[in-house]
Design a protein around this motif. Structure first.
Motif, short mmCIF file in Angstrom:
data_model
loop_
_atom_site.label_atom_id
_atom_site.label_comp_id
_atom_site.label_asym_id
_atom_site.label_seq_id
_atom_site.Cartn_x
_atom_site.Cartn_y
_atom_site.Cartn_z
N THR A 501 55.95 57.17 19.10
CA THR A 501 54.75 57.11 19.93
C THR A 501 54.18 58.51 20.09
N VAL A 502 52.90 58.65 19.81
CA VAL A 502 52.20 59.92 20.05
C VAL A 502 51.33 59.72 21.28
N SER A 503 51.69 60.39 22.37
CA SER A 503 50.96 60.28 23.63
C SER A 503 50.19 61.56 23.89
N SER A 504 48.97 61.41 24.39
CA SER A 504 48.16 62.58 24.73
C SER A 504 48.34 62.90 26.20
N PHE A 505 48.13 64.18 26.53
CA PHE A 505 48.34 64.67 27.90
C PHE A 505 47.21 65.62 28.24
N SER A 506 46.73 65.52 29.47
CA SER A 506 45.74 66.47 29.99
C SER A 506 46.21 66.97 31.34
N GLU A 507 45.82 68.22 31.67
CA GLU A 507 46.23 68.79 32.95
C GLU A 507 45.60 68.04 34.11
N ALA A 508 44.38 67.55 33.90
CA ALA A 508 43.69 66.90 35.01
C ALA A 508 44.21 65.50 35.27
N ARG A 509 44.65 64.81 34.22
CA ARG A 509 44.99 63.40 34.38
C ARG A 509 46.45 63.09 34.11
N GLY A 510 47.09 63.94 33.34
CA GLY A 510 48.48 63.65 32.99
C GLY A 510 48.54 62.95 31.64
N SER A 511 49.58 62.17 31.46
CA SER A 511 49.84 61.55 30.17
C SER A 511 49.27 60.15 30.11
N ASN A 512 48.77 59.78 28.95
CA ASN A 512 48.32 58.41 28.71
C ASN A 512 49.54 57.61 28.26
N THR A 513 49.99 56.74 29.12
CA THR A 513 51.23 55.98 28.85
C THR A 513 50.94 54.68 28.13
N SER A 514 49.68 54.43 27.79
CA SER A 514 49.34 53.15 27.16
C SER A 514 49.26 53.26 25.64
N CYS A 515 49.65 54.39 25.08
CA CYS A 515 49.55 54.55 23.64
C CYS A 515 50.58 53.67 22.94
N ALA A 516 50.14 52.96 21.91
CA ALA A 516 51.02 52.01 21.21
C ALA A 516 51.94 52.75 20.25
N PRO A 517 53.19 52.31 20.18
CA PRO A 517 54.13 52.96 19.24
C PRO A 517 53.95 52.42 17.82
N LYS A 518 54.46 53.15 16.87
CA LYS A 518 54.48 52.72 15.47
C LYS A 518 55.94 52.72 15.01
N ARG A 519 56.32 51.59 14.40
CA ARG A 519 57.71 51.46 13.97
C ARG A 519 57.84 52.12 12.60
N VAL A 520 58.70 53.10 12.53
CA VAL A 520 58.90 53.87 11.31
C VAL A 520 60.40 53.99 11.09
N ALA A 521 60.83 53.64 9.88
CA ALA A 521 62.24 53.78 9.52
C ALA A 521 62.44 55.09 8.79
N THR A 522 63.55 55.75 9.09
CA THR A 522 63.84 57.01 8.41
C THR A 522 64.39 56.73 7.01
N ALA A 523 64.41 57.75 6.21
CA ALA A 523 64.89 57.61 4.83
C ALA A 523 66.38 57.27 4.82
N PRO A 524 66.87 56.71 3.72
CA PRO A 524 68.29 56.33 3.66
C PRO A 524 69.20 57.54 3.85
N CYS A 525 70.43 57.22 4.24
CA CYS A 525 71.44 58.27 4.41
C CYS A 525 71.95 58.72 3.04
N SER A 526 72.41 59.93 2.99
CA SER A 526 73.05 60.42 1.76
C SER A 526 74.35 59.66 1.55
N LEU A 527 74.65 59.37 0.28
CA LEU A 527 75.89 58.65 -0.01
C LEU A 527 76.95 59.62 -0.51
N GLU A 528 78.16 59.14 -0.61
CA GLU A 528 79.29 59.96 -1.07
C GLU A 528 79.91 59.30 -2.30
#
Length: 779
Positions: A501-528
């Motif tokens: 989730t990327v949320s924006s913040f302003s000094e006057a208002r604070g953080s926008n908590t309504s920003c929608a998240p994006k589901r992202v999977a990380t790359a595979p793990c290294s194997l042995e």
């Protein structure tokens, strides 16, 4: 005065009258007497002589002629009558004494005196004496008036004439009495139609006379005689200037000084009062019809205990500093020097409403602002203005105490609320600003740097001062705060789905908590890589361990010979067609839609050495064979083996050749070679079979046939072997090949006298005949 001095002797004048001159002189040393002579300058035969002893130092010369210049000579004598010193001065006598003709009083503080003129007089001294006090006045001629006298007082009046010489004796006195003092009036106008007059009692007064008349001469004069000290004149014109005159008389009916006073009646109340409210400010303009005789006007605006005033000399006035949301009673009073009129009937004035207070702004839901406020007294309706920081302004009219507005993210809104009534708009109250939450980055992209690091970028959004990037997976949370529009999330877990989730913040208002998240999977793990096994000559099996899901694995063998790959979705993979005699570094990576893992640790791999491409066998003797081969890639040592049912010949060498003994002639051998690497890897190489040469014949004998012929005889070694005989000498070479089955061969026509080498060797179709069979010498 002209002084003539001799030897320090002088005379001075200290008093002069019409007929006398008084003088003095200092004592002169040695003088025993003095003599003074006064001689009239312009009168013949008139002189005066006087003698004085030495103790007399002053004298008065009398019986002189008025207004006459005298030469006065003074002499000092010793005992013998001799003049010791002398001096002379010139002095004029005063004019003759005047005679008063009459003295009278017209004013209470003065007496006027008349007399006949005296020759030679340049002025006159008038004296008025009252007991021990007196007043003197110098005038140029008759008549003369003395002022500063007391009223109703009897004075003794005398006159003296004056010239440059001095003053005459007083004239015979006359008595004169000053008249009564004028009454001092106190005048006022108790109403617009009356004037009240009062005064203090006057000394020696028996009665008073007071008259009143318009100062412009219009109308008739009113006159009253009274023994009282006050009067009231009624039925007068409002706001009109009157002239009042008053005087006192004594018991003889003689009038005294008069006193004149101008008094204006107070004005009438103004008419037709109108009130106009200035809607742009808290002030009201009050106007009226002017009233006669009014000099100034006063406007009073009353609201409870609060009173506001406005003074003017015109027919309108602005009342400032009114209070909002208030009702005032407005009246006008006219003034002049006589006083004030009655106030006009009150006119009601309602001011503009006060600015609304208790203004609250809330975002009841995203995109909607609710502005509310408290109701205002005398407020009929309200207008709310909302201006965004991009200059766009909207407004709302309502009789309620709240308004709804649409809003956008990342904007600052400036909000002002006005109340209105018939008087106009309320003053500007507090201007509120409300900043909505900054907008959410909606188009952010995630780029994988590695399996545990993701770089997130997005476009800047309005109203954001700071951005917070949050990656959450189960109980693991990674945060990144930055003012830039990019963030690198590290220390993530590989092969794990994250809600970023990327949320924006302003000094006057604070953080926008309504920003929608994006589901992202990380790359595979290294194997042995767990194991590498050899499945064939150029086939390698690689096995690994990994906990990735839905990943494809790519195994890479990297060496000087190039790259070889294999792909699998399981836990093993086979590399084929690997070149022999090569060293490789084997690593593995996992790939998925999310990205690519870091490579595994590399495992070394060495393939078996290459078999030599060329192998050559050369029979050196009947029992020894020389075997050589080309270099095999990756081989360090070689093991060569010739094997037949009759036996085996074997050689282990570092070289690429070898001599094999114990070879049986005329035997077929199987040829094998093992190429061995430095680490002990072995490649078994099989080549075409090898047949050893046929056995050399035995029992070779030579027989002479003639002087130039020879027969070579041998005993065959067995089998159907053909033989060939070579005869080599310095004079020529000769060959003989017998017919099949024969074991001898004849050579004729050879040169004599030569030494020959005779060689009998088997002949095959597989190669040249051997040269290692025994040779015979024939001479």
């Amino acid at each position: 005065i002209i002084l003539f001095c001799s030897s320090g002797f002088s005379v001075s004048i200290y008093d002069v009258t019409s007929r006398s001159i008084s003088l003095r002189w200092p004592k002169f040393a040695g003088a025993s007497s003095y003599q003074v002579t006064a001689t009239a300058v312009n009168t013949v035969g008139h002189s005066l002589l006087a003698h004085f002893s030495d103790v007399t130092l002053k004298a008065t010369l009398t019986s002189l002629i008025p207004n006459t210049i005298y030469a006065i000579r003074a002499e000092a004598f010793d005992r013998n009558g001799i003049i010791l010193a002398e001096t002379q001065i010139m002095q004029s006598t005063a004019p003759d004494v005047p005679v008063i003709d009459q003295a009278y009083s017209k004013l209470s503080n003065s007496i006027t005196v008349e007399w006949r003129a005296v020759p030679g007089a340049t002025g006159y001294l008038l004296t008025a004496q009252d007991g021990d006090s007196f007043i003197e006045t110098v005038v140029k001629n008759s008549p003369g008036t003395m002022t500063g006298l007391k009223p109703a007082t009897l004075y003794r009046i005398t006159v003296r004439s004056i010239n440059s010489g001095g003053k005459s004796q007083p004239s015979p006195f006359r008595k004169a009495k000053t008249v009564l003092a004028a009454p001092i009036l106190s005048v006022g106008s108790p109403s617009c139609e009356s004037i009240a007059v009062s005064w203090e009692a006057v000394y020696m007064a028996a009665g008073f006379s007071v008259s009143l008349m318009r100062s412009d001469g219009l109308g008739r004069m009113l006159k009253e005689n009274t023994t009282n000290t006050s009067l009231v004149f009624t039925n007068l014109d409002p706001g009109t200037l009157y002239t009042i005159k008053a005087y006192a008389w004594n018991a003889n009916g003689m009038p005294g000084d008069d006193f004149t006073y101008n008094q204006r009646t107070s004005p009438k109340a103004p008419g037709d009062v109108k009130v106009a409210v200035n809607s742009g400010a808290l002030r009201a303009v009050v106007s009226w019809m002017p009233t006669e005789g009014a000099l100034t006007y006063s406007v009073t605006a009353s609201s409870g205990l609060l009173k506001l005033k406005c003074n003017t000399s015109s027919a309108s006035c602005t009342v400032p500093s009114l209070q909002c949301s208030s009702e005032y009673d407005v009246s006008v009073t006219a003034y002049n020097d006589a006083g004030a009129s009655k106030p006009t009937d009150a006119v009601s004035l309602k001011t503009i409403p006060c600015a609304p207070v208790n203004i609250s702004i809330e975002e009841d839901e995203p995109g909607h602002l609710l502005v509310s406020w408290s109701s205002v007294s005398f407020g009929h309706y309200y207008v709310v203005f909302v201006k965004s920081d991009d200059g766009l302004e909207v407004h709302c009219n309502t009789s309620d105490t709240q308004c709804h507005f649409q809003s956008d993210c990342g904007f600052t809104y400036f909000i002002s609320v006005f109340a209105y009534n018939k008087a106009g708009q309320s003053p500007l109250g507090d201007v509120f600003n409300y900043t909505t939450a900054p907008c959410c980055p909606s188009d952010f992209r995630a780029v994988f740097v590695s399996s545990d690091t993701v770089r997130v970028t997005w476009a800047p959004v309005r109203g954001a001062d700071l951005y917070e990037t949050r990656a959450a997976a189960w109980s693991s949370v990674v945060l990144c705060n930055d003012t830039a529009t990019a963030c690198t999330l590290s220390a993530l877990q590989c092969s794990t789905p994250y809600n970023i989730t990327v949320s924006s913040f302003s000094e006057a208002r604070g953080s926008n908590t309504s920003c929608a998240p994006k589901r992202v999977a990380t790359a595979p793990c290294s194997l042995e890589i767990k194991n590498i096994s050899k499945e064939g000559l150029s086939v390698i099996s690689v096995q690994w361990q990994s906990n990735n899901e839905e990943a494809t694995y790519v195994i890479t063998a990297r060496g000087e010979a190039g790259f070889w790959h294999c792909t699998s979705t399981g836990t093993s993979c086979t590399l084929t067609d690997l070149p022999c005699g090569s060293a490789f570094s084997v690593s593995a990576i996992a790939k998925s839609a999310a990205g690519q893992s870091l490579p595994s640790y590399s495992v070394p791999l060495e393939t078996a050495p290459c078999c030599p491409d060329e192998l050559t066998l050369t029979q050196v003797t009947q029992s020894i064979t020389n075997i050589s081969w080309s270099v095999g890639m990756g081989a360090q040592t070689y093991v060569t083996t010739l094997e037949s049912p009759k036996g085996q010949a074997k050689c282990h060498t570092l070289q690429n050749y070898c001599l094999l003994g114990c070879i049986t002639c005329g035997t077929n051998y199987t040829v094998t070679l093992k190429a061995i690497s430095e680490t002990g890897l072995t490649s078994s190489c099989t080549y075409q079979g090898y047949s050893s040469s046929a056995c050399c014949p035995s029992g070779v004998k030579l027989y002479r046939l003639s002087s130039n012929g020879i027969r070579v005889f041998w005993r065959p070694s067995g089998g159907s072997i053909n033989y060939s005989t070579d005869l080599r000498g310095s004079k020529g070479n000769f060959t003989c090949s017998p017919s099949p089955g024969l074991s001898h061969c004849d050579i004729s026509e050879i040169p004599c006298g030569d030494v020959y080498t005779v060689l009998v060797a088997p002949v095959t179709d597989k190669g040249p005949k051997p040269t290692f069979c025994p040779k015979k010498i024939y001479s």
